[in-house]
Design a protein around this motif. Structure first.
Motif, mmCIF file in Angstrom:
data_model
loop_
_atom_site.group_PDB
_atom_site.id
_atom_site.type_symbol
_atom_site.label_atom_id
_atom_site.label_comp_id
_atom_site.label_asym_id
_atom_site.label_seq_id
_atom_site.Cartn_x
_atom_site.Cartn_y
_atom_site.Cartn_z
ATOM 1 N N HIS A 168 1.038 -1.318 -0.083
ATOM 2 C CA HIS A 168 0.197 0.018 0.070
ATOM 3 C C HIS A 168 0.712 1.204 -0.116
ATOM 4 O O HIS A 168 0.314 2.345 -0.280
ATOM 5 N N SER A 169 2.140 1.247 0.278
ATOM 6 C CA SER A 169 2.988 2.374 0.336
ATOM 7 C C SER A 169 4.125 2.466 -0.704
ATOM 8 O O SER A 169 4.918 3.554 -0.679
ATOM 9 N N THR A 170 4.251 1.423 -1.540
ATOM 10 C CA THR A 170 5.277 1.625 -2.503
ATOM 11 C C THR A 170 4.945 1.571 -4.046
ATOM 12 O O THR A 170 3.492 1.002 -4.315
ATOM 13 N N ARG A 171 5.547 2.168 -4.923
ATOM 14 C CA ARG A 171 5.126 2.074 -6.475
ATOM 15 C C ARG A 171 5.028 0.621 -6.907
ATOM 16 O O ARG A 171 4.048 0.341 -7.485
ATOM 17 N N ILE A 172 6.065 -0.158 -6.572
ATOM 18 C CA ILE A 172 5.707 -1.583 -6.932
ATOM 19 C C ILE A 172 4.611 -2.319 -6.314
ATOM 20 O O ILE A 172 3.842 -3.283 -6.857
ATOM 21 N N GLY A 173 4.391 -2.023 -4.872
ATOM 22 C CA GLY A 173 3.097 -2.525 -4.482
ATOM 23 C C GLY A 173 2.210 -2.133 -5.080
ATOM 24 O O GLY A 173 1.005 -2.944 -5.432
ATOM 25 N N ARG A 174 1.876 -0.825 -5.489
ATOM 26 C CA ARG A 174 0.796 -0.567 -6.278
ATOM 27 C C ARG A 174 0.513 -1.138 -7.711
ATOM 28 O O ARG A 174 -0.929 -1.272 -8.036
ATOM 29 N N LEU A 175 1.652 -1.595 -8.296
ATOM 30 C CA LEU A 175 1.641 -2.231 -9.680
ATOM 31 C C LEU A 175 1.230 -3.582 -9.135
ATOM 32 O O LEU A 175 0.364 -4.129 -9.959
ATOM 33 N N VAL A 176 1.295 -4.156 -8.129
ATOM 34 C CA VAL A 176 0.825 -5.527 -7.593
ATOM 35 C C VAL A 176 -0.674 -5.393 -7.407
ATOM 36 O O VAL A 176 -1.339 -6.294 -7.960
ATOM 37 N N VAL A 177 -1.036 -4.476 -6.752
ATOM 38 C CA VAL A 177 -2.445 -4.438 -6.464
ATOM 39 C C VAL A 177 -3.285 -3.998 -8.180
ATOM 40 O O VAL A 177 -4.110 -4.682 -8.127
ATOM 41 N N ALA A 178 -2.731 -3.528 -8.923
ATOM 42 C CA ALA A 178 -3.188 -3.136 -10.217
ATOM 43 C C ALA A 178 -3.360 -4.648 -11.062
ATOM 44 O O ALA A 178 -4.308 -4.859 -11.291
ATOM 45 N N MET A 179 -2.221 -5.254 -10.917
ATOM 46 C CA MET A 179 -2.305 -6.652 -11.355
ATOM 47 C C MET A 179 -3.285 -7.634 -10.686
ATOM 48 O O MET A 179 -3.938 -8.116 -11.410
ATOM 49 N N ILE A 180 -3.473 -7.402 -9.579
ATOM 50 C CA ILE A 180 -4.590 -8.172 -8.752
ATOM 51 C C ILE A 180 -5.845 -7.953 -9.414
ATOM 52 O O ILE A 180 -6.689 -8.899 -9.676
ATOM 53 N N HIS A 181 -6.153 -6.671 -9.511
ATOM 54 C CA HIS A 181 -7.587 -6.259 -10.068
ATOM 55 C C HIS A 181 -7.444 -6.521 -11.633
ATOM 56 O O HIS A 181 -8.665 -7.135 -11.842
ATOM 57 N N ASP A 182 -6.699 -6.438 -12.456
ATOM 58 C CA ASP A 182 -6.860 -6.627 -13.709
ATOM 59 C C ASP A 182 -5.449 -6.575 -14.433
ATOM 60 O O ASP A 182 -5.029 -5.532 -14.968
ATOM 61 N N PRO A 183 -4.819 -7.965 -14.610
ATOM 62 C CA PRO A 183 -3.721 -7.908 -15.254
ATOM 63 C C PRO A 183 -3.368 -7.432 -16.776
ATOM 64 O O PRO A 183 -2.521 -7.051 -17.301
ATOM 65 N N GLU A 184 -4.652 -7.710 -17.543
ATOM 66 C CA GLU A 184 -4.800 -7.324 -18.826
ATOM 67 C C GLU A 184 -4.559 -5.824 -18.962
ATOM 68 O O GLU A 184 -3.834 -5.100 -19.762
#
Length: 298
Positions: A168-184
């Motif tokens: 929740h506090s890093t850029r890479i973490g937010r990318l992980v969250v984005a992939m969880i919601h929709d990798p495409e």
């Protein structure tokens, strides 16, 4: 009152162990959409590596409390080596395939790793018990508890807190969250999906190895250790909701407390109670306590 305190303490310690294993499993599923049946083998690899390192450590007469750093180092090395090898060597070829192929591939990997561990460490048990007794006994409400149990609880809290801040506090973490919601959509927006997938699986492997490493001083490390672990980890992530880290924590806490209650009240129903809770949760919330219904793409 004392019995309630014992049940609560035992439940929290057991839940901390469960969380370390299940958090990696649910993180991998959330990002990669793969149910990794070999996750228990990563736990066992961490336990074997930690036991071997600790035995050598004490044979050389080094500073006793430094053995905890040795446990941590063994887990990090196992996760950092095994994670990328498995993700690059196997998983990247089965992303997006039918779940049956994924389950078969990870089950085959599980069997391979089980035999590999027997080849490397043999079939005799390893006893790396010395770190377990270094912290002495803690009196909790007049009840003696090994201090190591609270170290395991602290490791789980530290790992969970670090993982939460990372997500929740890093850029890479937010990318992980984005992939969880929709990798495409994430890929279309320029996210380096292969790199994030590699990082996620490696992080999940480290968590599994961490659980095995810090459990090793409490048990005898023997072949087949991974079987019971993966079954319990699946129960936890199913209860909490596949892909939900919060659900993994809640599921581990619920299972830990229910199991502790049964151990102290009705020992014969210890395992039955865990899977009864899982069945009841699935009947009421088929996607788990914190899981979200997924749209199936065709």
């Amino acid at each position: 009152m004392e019995t309630a305190l014992i049940i609560l303490t035992d439940g929290l310690v057991y839940a901390s162990w469960l969380f370390l294993i299940s958090a990696g499993l649910t993180l991998i599923y959330g990002v990669l959409r793969i149910l990794n049946l070999a996750h228990g083998s990563l736990y066992a690899l961490g336990a074997y590596a930690a036991a071997s390192v600790v035995l050598v450590y004490f044979d050389r007469g080094l500073w006793p409390l430094g053995s905890y750093l040795a446990l941590l180092g063994a887990a990090l090395v196992v996760g950092a080596v095994a994670g990328p090898l498995i993700e690059r060597g196997l998983l990247r070829w089965i992303y997006g395939r039918d779940p049956v192929y994924q389950l078969l591939a990870t089950y085959a990997l599980f069997l391979i790793l089980e035999d590999l561990m027997k080849l490397v460490w043999g079939v005799n048990p390893y006893y790396a018990y010395k770190p377990y007794g270094l912290l002495g006994i803690v009196q909790l409400g007049g009840i003696p508890y090994p201090g190591y149990s609270f170290l395991l609880l602290g490791v789980a809290l530290l790992a969970g807190g670090s993982l939460y801040l990372f997500i929740h506090s890093t850029r890479i973490g937010r990318l992980v969250v984005a992939m969880i919601h929709d990798p495409e959509i994430s890929a279309a927006m320029g996210v380096n999906v292969p790199r994030v997938s590699l990082l996620t699986f490696t992080l999940g492997a480290v968590l599994a190895a961490l659980g095995g490493a810090f459990t090793a001083p409490m048990i005898s490390v023997v072949p087949g250790l991974s079987v019971e672990v993966i079954v319990l980890a699946f129960a936890v992530v199913v209860i909490g909701g596949l892909g939900s880290l919060e659900g993994s924590a809640a599921g581990a806490l619920l299972v830990g407390l229910v199991r502790s209650l049964m151990v102290h009240r009705i020992p014969a129903l210890e395992l039955f109670a865990i899977y009864l809770v899982m069945a009841m949760v699935l009947l009421l919330r088929p996607h788990g306590l914190f899981g979200m219904e997924e749209v199936r793409r065709v």
